[in-house]
Design an enzyme around this catalytic site. Sequence first.
Site, PDB file in Angstrom:
ATOM      1  CD  GLU A 154      40.366  40.845  29.761  1.00  0.00           C
ATOM      2  OE1 GLU A 154      39.372  40.129  29.527  1.00  0.00           O
ATOM      3  OE2 GLU A 154      41.528  40.510  29.448  1.00  0.00           O
ATOM      4  CG  ASP A 177      38.131  34.919  31.252  1.00  0.00           C
ATOM      5  OD1 ASP A 177      38.580  33.928  31.847  1.00  0.00           O
ATOM      6  OD2 ASP A 177      38.640  35.362  30.205  1.00  0.00           O
ATOM      7  CG  ASP A 200      35.245  39.695  45.845  1.00  0.00           C
ATOM      8  OD1 ASP A 200      35.078  40.680  45.095  1.00  0.00           O
ATOM      9  OD2 ASP A 200      34.343  38.888  46.097  1.00  0.00           O
ATOM     10  CG  ASP A 201      35.799  41.473  41.391  1.00  0.00           C
ATOM     11  OD1 ASP A 201      35.279  41.223  40.302  1.00  0.00           O
ATOM     12  OD2 ASP A 201      35.156  41.511  42.460  1.00  0.00           O
TER      13      ASP A 201
END
Length: 143
Positions: free
Chosen positions: A52, A66, A102-103
Amino acid sequence: MKLTLKYFLLLFVLWNGVEAKIFGRCEFVAKLRSLGIPGNQLATWTCIANFESHFDTKAVNSQTGDYGILQISEIYWCSNSNTPGKGCHATCSQFLNDDINDDVACARHVFDETQRWSGNGFTAWTTYDRYCKGNVDSFIANC
């Protein structure tokens, strides 16, 4: 207009000195372990991050909206404004720094929600079916 807003947001984040980072594969695995990711999921999460974002915390896909190392979608999970919102109650820009806590928290939420309705939480990431389905233990080998 929406594309212009994305670029403005990205420039704003970069301009304000957000620290970004490209993780090493084993460094990413160690971070996931420290955040409590189950051992049987480590290889798949690592494969997803590899395909990704190439482990880049500042990765943005302007075509899909994204953000970050795990490519959190602005469509459902983060707000493309200064106000936290959507499924993760977050701004997309907060996924563009070197703190991936947090991701990972948001990705776990995405995983859990997708798991509930599809039976496989990893299918929320398009790279899963193409690259990360099956035995991907090589992504955590020697880590």
